[in-house]
Design a protein around this motif. Sequence first.
Motif, short mmCIF file in Angstrom:
data_model
loop_
_atom_site.label_atom_id
_atom_site.label_comp_id
_atom_site.label_asym_id
_atom_site.label_seq_id
_atom_site.Cartn_x
_atom_site.Cartn_y
_atom_site.Cartn_z
N UNK A 86 0.56 -1.19 0.07
CA UNK A 86 0.01 -0.18 0.13
C UNK A 86 1.02 1.23 -0.06
N UNK A 87 0.51 2.30 -0.41
CA UNK A 87 1.08 3.61 -0.58
C UNK A 87 1.67 4.02 0.89
N UNK A 88 0.92 3.80 1.87
CA UNK A 88 1.71 4.22 3.06
C UNK A 88 2.89 3.40 3.65
N UNK A 89 2.45 2.06 3.31
CA UNK A 89 3.79 1.20 3.78
C UNK A 89 4.93 1.42 2.89
N UNK A 90 4.88 1.55 1.41
CA UNK A 90 5.98 1.76 0.78
C UNK A 90 6.69 3.26 0.99
N UNK A 91 5.86 4.14 1.39
CA UNK A 91 6.44 5.46 1.86
C UNK A 91 7.22 5.40 3.16
N UNK A 92 6.78 4.59 4.15
CA UNK A 92 7.41 4.45 5.48
C UNK A 92 8.62 3.48 5.25
N UNK A 93 8.52 2.71 4.36
CA UNK A 93 9.78 1.66 4.21
C UNK A 93 10.91 2.42 3.43
N UNK A 94 10.36 3.23 2.42
CA UNK A 94 11.49 3.86 1.54
C UNK A 94 12.75 3.07 1.44
N UNK A 95 13.86 3.31 1.68
CA UNK A 95 15.00 2.83 1.34
C UNK A 95 15.58 1.92 2.82
N UNK A 96 14.67 1.61 3.75
CA UNK A 96 14.96 0.84 4.80
C UNK A 96 15.40 -0.68 4.27
N UNK A 97 16.26 -1.20 5.29
CA UNK A 97 16.48 -2.71 4.96
C UNK A 97 14.98 -3.44 5.05
N UNK A 98 14.71 -4.51 4.42
CA UNK A 98 13.57 -4.99 4.96
C UNK A 98 13.42 -5.56 6.18
N UNK A 99 14.41 -6.10 6.73
CA UNK A 99 14.56 -6.66 8.20
C UNK A 99 14.08 -5.61 9.08
N UNK A 100 14.70 -4.38 8.68
CA UNK A 100 14.35 -3.22 9.63
C UNK A 100 12.84 -2.95 9.67
N UNK A 101 12.31 -2.91 8.44
CA UNK A 101 11.13 -2.59 8.24
C UNK A 101 10.18 -3.58 8.69
N UNK A 102 10.61 -4.90 8.51
CA UNK A 102 9.85 -6.07 9.11
C UNK A 102 9.74 -5.95 10.66
N UNK A 103 10.60 -5.79 11.29
CA UNK A 103 10.76 -5.34 12.54
C UNK A 103 9.91 -4.41 13.23
N UNK A 104 9.78 -3.11 12.44
CA UNK A 104 8.77 -2.18 12.74
C UNK A 104 7.39 -2.55 12.53
N UNK A 105 7.25 -3.23 11.40
CA UNK A 105 5.86 -3.81 11.18
C UNK A 105 5.24 -4.77 12.31
N UNK A 106 6.24 -5.60 12.87
CA UNK A 106 5.95 -6.53 14.15
C UNK A 106 5.60 -5.94 15.17
N UNK A 107 6.34 -4.81 15.41
CA UNK A 107 6.18 -4.12 16.66
C UNK A 107 4.75 -3.32 16.52
#
Length: 146
Positions: A79-100
């Motif tokens: 979704x647009x918000x997730x893609x913006x929040x993730x940007x160029x973060x590492x996937x594992x970092x964003x996965x951790x943020x999403x899990x939290x």
Amino acid sequence: MRYDDFLDADSLARYAAALNQRAGGGQIQLDDLRHLILDSGGRCAWCGADLRRVDFEVDHVQPLARGGAHVLANLALACWPCNRQKAAKSPIQFAQEQAVRGQRTPLVLRLLAAHGLDVLTQRTLFDPPSSSPPLSDDDEPPPYRW
Ligand SMILES: [Zn+2]
């Protein structure tokens, strides 16, 4: 693009061409995009949002800026918000943020597992008790497809 667009070959072809151009060249084809969309089950790979009702984008799970490949296996619908929040973060970092945040999509769980991270441990340490209602059968995320 909306989920329903998968029926429209012209839109898919234009989107694939734009995606390849933004990636600086590539071979993502109309059928690749169609498979990606169908395999998503109409859900954002990062938060599970229903993409039939909102615009979505194609996310490079490992960002191009971090050396990710422009290949189907590295793409996910977001979704647009997730893609913006993730940007160029590492996937594992964003996965951790999403899990939290309480997001336990198949992609989030797979990334955490691939890095030896236990989502249940993280939940105990960082999460308040979940207030989200239990999933009904209709809300089951689609099984992850390798
Ligand atoms: Zn999302």
